[in-house]
Design an enzyme around this catalytic site. Structure first.
Site, PDB file in Angstrom:
ATOM      1  N   ASP A  74     -55.703 -54.855  42.268  1.00  0.00           N
ATOM      2  CA  ASP A  74     -56.750 -54.098  41.017  1.00  0.00           C
ATOM      3  C   ASP A  74     -57.571 -55.305  40.395  1.00  0.00           C
ATOM      4  O   ASP A  74     -57.010 -56.017  39.537  1.00  0.00           O
ATOM      5  CB  ASP A  74     -55.752 -53.225  40.327  1.00  0.00           C
ATOM      6  N   ASP A 102     -59.676 -43.885  39.053  1.00  0.00           N
ATOM      7  CA  ASP A 102     -58.451 -43.435  38.592  1.00  0.00           C
ATOM      8  C   ASP A 102     -57.985 -41.760  38.965  1.00  0.00           C
ATOM      9  O   ASP A 102     -59.316 -40.733  38.528  1.00  0.00           O
ATOM     10  CB  ASP A 102     -57.737 -43.943  37.576  1.00  0.00           C
TER      11      ASP A 102
HETATM   12  C1  GAL Z   1     -56.309 -49.325  36.988  1.00  0.00           C
HETATM   13  C2  GAL Z   1     -55.811 -48.715  38.168  1.00  0.00           C
HETATM   14  C3  GAL Z   1     -54.673 -46.947  38.340  1.00  0.00           C
HETATM   15  C4  GAL Z   1     -53.507 -48.271  37.742  1.00  0.00           C
HETATM   16  C5  GAL Z   1     -54.503 -48.544  36.855  1.00  0.00           C
HETATM   17  C6  GAL Z   1     -53.038 -49.635  35.784  1.00  0.00           C
HETATM   18  O1  GAL Z   1     -57.515 -49.389  37.192  1.00  0.00           O
HETATM   19  O2  GAL Z   1     -56.996 -47.738  38.835  1.00  0.00           O
HETATM   20  O3  GAL Z   1     -54.209 -47.108  39.838  1.00  0.00           O
HETATM   21  O4  GAL Z   1     -53.242 -49.369  38.478  1.00  0.00           O
HETATM   22  O5  GAL Z   1     -55.284 -49.804  36.632  1.00  0.00           O
HETATM   23  O6  GAL Z   1     -53.247 -50.698  35.162  1.00  0.00           O
END
Ligand code: GAL
Length: 636
Positions: free
Chosen positions: A363, A440
């Site tokens: 990520d 998200d």
């Molecule tokens: C976001 C991601 C989510 C989750 C989250 C964790 O950026 O899109 O799916 O993984 O971080 O902190």
């Protein structure tokens, strides 16, 4: 609920201002008798021609009141409805099916009457699960049936683990004729394990037998460079537990995957998202216990106190015939403020393989600080200002993709950078298995609509081993650390699952697996629907037809079409409007359908018609925000 909302020129206190499409999820838990409010378009868009909103009050899945479409300057509407016995109340604002330009909408002067003194929760746990109005998936028969994908990819030298997904009464005995040497089958569990040393393709006949009968299926094992020949299916901790995840919760999810029977439909991965790592210093109480050094003295990552034994956890999950995943960021910290892989990528990839992990979600998060030059860059990696192209964005994924590939283990590589830099164009080249294309998802219709129906651009790049990822599933109990039943309606949930399957998306259940109810199981255990997702041709459906008017009425239908390996076509008729439509469909050429076709309703698993596509039409009663998911097959 204390602010003043300038609704219709009057200041009405006690309310909430929103923008369509929105939903407020209120848990009354049977503690109120009436609900009343004034609703209308907010004065801030006075005179706007674009404002058009509609208010809905829904109690335990039943519509209690709706306003009709309201425009700017319309007089506020007052209403009072009985909410006696209602557990979950949804206050929804729709965009009147014309987009949400200037759709500012107010619930004003809102009041609940109660007979007992009680504090309502707008989060937390309601006493009852939401109403599950209708189940379409027929129960699997007690006789054996082998489900799941028809093909499985593995690399030479990597540990092989595949559990034959079969429904039917237990005990069951499994067989696998023509299994290549190097692989063995556990006849009792159906788990195939071992290692294949060289590339090749093997057609195996899988078998399952119980006291009531037997079943067989041809299954292709392709030992080569590509894994995930069909989209990964499993569970991920984020949408339900977020920062509150722990090894115990992960074990419970694995246990529930088996106990619920979902493993028998091909669900495989148990993925830990953020928060298995240690955290930066923080004032947040919930994660204070995770504020520890990120790495040992040699630079190897250590897991946090809630995950005392990562290898043991991986073994636990594998023992159940499942696979396990984890999460990191190319930046120094993850989105949640935990340890990322920056400058430790090789060590991290080795550690994941050593622990026995099968899936990495990677990520972007704080990597933006690297590319913008905010943090030191001793390795001189490409940064944004020196880049004439997308190199700076591609680079971190290429690095980790390379290290994962160096491991003697097949690790699904899930790129998460929200669709930046047209990731679908280069994700495969950096050994990515799948790539998120948006921000998200959350459990609202707006989110499903804005993410799910905007994936066509990535479709040409989806193929076996490379999948478009519109984010995880939001059915069941979700809630990012404070789980609640999803706010999606029944039909919105059918739409969500149908659309994700049509898109050949990775399917990662995002709910608390220990709270699976019959309705949610019906959504996740329909083998004919899942077969659309798992089809070995690996095509992503695209929107073939948009219908914006039926008769003289505004409508919003989208028809998606997907070519299947057996020559059939899956077609999903989505109704994005709030009202049921009854539509006579005959535009078969636009769906590449000709000649005589048998039509099967995949949710109901029933043949519903035989058509001459040149002259017949198909009646389509599609619920508001709902779907009909059909398969067309050539017939005589
Ligand atoms: C976001 C991601 C989510 C989750 C989250 C964790 O950026 O899109 O799916 O993984 O971080 O902190």
């Amino acid at each position: 609920m204390a602010s003043l909302w300038p609704l219709e020129g009057k200041d009405l206190s006690g309310g909430v201002g929103t923008v369509a499409e929105s939903v407020l999820n209120i848990y009354l838990n049977g503690g109120a008798t009436t609900f009343s409010a004034h609703v209308g378009a907010d004065d801030c868009k006075r005179d706007s021609k674009r404002t058009s909103v509609e208010f809905f009050v829904i109690g335990d899945g039943k519509q209690l009141w709706r306003s009709g479409v309201m425009h700017a300057n319309d007089a506020a509407k007052a209403f009072e409805v009985s909410v006696a016995g209602v557990n979950q109340l949804l206050l929804k604002v729709g965009d009147a099916d014309d987009g949400n330009n200037d759709d500012f909408a107010d619930w004003a002067d809102a009041k609940f009457e109660t007979t007992i003194a009680k504090t309502f929760k707008t989060g937390g746990e309601p006493v009852a699960a939401p109403v599950a109005p209708y189940i379409l998936t027929p129960a699997a028969p007690p006789t054996p049936r082998i489900n799941g994908a028809n093909v499985f990819g593995v690399r030479p030298g990597s540990p092989f683990l595949f559990t034959i997904p079969a429904t039917g009464d237990r005990p069951m005995e499994f067989s696998a004729a023509n299994l290549p040497s190097g692989l063995i089958l556990d006849k009792r569990t159906g788990q195939i394990s071992g290692t294949l040393q060289s590339k090749g393709e093997f057609v195996v006949t899988l078998g399952a037998r119980n006291s009531l009968g037997s079943a067989e299926k041809q299954f292709r094992i392709v030992c080569g460079d590509t894994i995930a020949l069909t989209p990964p299916m499993g569970w991920n901790s984020w949408n339900c537990f977020a920062h509150m995840v722990s090894a115990d919760k992960v074990k419970s999810a694995a246990d529930a995957m088996v106990r619920s029977g979902l493993i028998n439909h091909g669900w495989t991965y148990i993925n830990i998202d953020d928060f298995w790592e240690n955290h930066i210093p923080t004032s947040e109480k919930d994660v204070q216990d995770l504020v520890k050094p990120f790495r040992d003295e040699k630079g190897f990552i250590v897991s946090n106190a809630r995950f005392p034994d990562m290898k043991g956890l991986a073994d636990y999950v594998h023992d159940r015939g499942l696979k396990i995943g984890l999460y990191s960021s190319p930046g120094p910290t993850t989105c949640g403020g935990c340890a990322g892989s920056w400058m430790h990528e090789a060590q991290d990839a080795q550690t994941y393989a050593k622990w026995g992990f099968d899936y990495l979600k990677y990520d972007w998060c704080s990597y933006g600080d690297v590319t913008s030059g905010i943090i030191a860059n001793p390795l001189n990696v490409p940064v944004r200002k020196n880049s004439k192209n997308d190199d700076f964005a591609i680079y971190p994924y290429k690095v980790m993709g390379g290290f994962l590939r160096d491991q003697n283990r097949d690790i699904v590589f899930s790129l998460c950078q929200y669709g930046g830099n047209d990731v679908w164009k280069w994700g495969g080249a950096v050994h990515g298995t799948c790539w998120r294309t948006t921000g998200d998802v959350n459990d609202s219709w707006r989110s499903i609509k804005e993410i799910g129906f905007y994936q066509d651009k990535a479709a040409p790049y989806a193929k076996p081993g490379n999948w478009t990822d519109p984010d995880m599933l939001i059915v069941g109990w979700v809630g990012w650390g404070r789980p609640h039943p999803t706010s999606l309606t029944t039909d919105e949930q059918y739409t969500h699952i149908s659309l994700w399957c049509m898109l050949a998306a990775p399917l990662l259940i995002g709910c608390d697996m220990t709270k699976l109810d019959d309705f949610t199981l019906n959504l996740l255990a329909n083998d004919e629907v899942l077969a659309v997702d798992q089809d070995e041709l690996g095509k992503q459906a695209t929107c073939a037809i948009k219908v914006s008017e039926i008769g003289n009425r505004i409508a919003d239908l989208r028809v998606y079409e997907k070519e299947l390996a057996d020559g059939g076509r899956a077609v999903a008729f989505f109704n994005l409007g709030t009202e049921q439509v009854n539509f006579e469909f005959n535009d078969f050429t636009k769906l590449n359908l000709s000649g005589k076709k048998a039509v099967r309703d995949l949710w109901r698993q029933q043949n519903i018609a035989t058509l001459n596509t040149a002259k017949d039409s198909l009646p389509l009663p599609i619920p508001g925000h709902g779907v009909l998911l059909y398969k067309f097959t050539t017939t005589k």
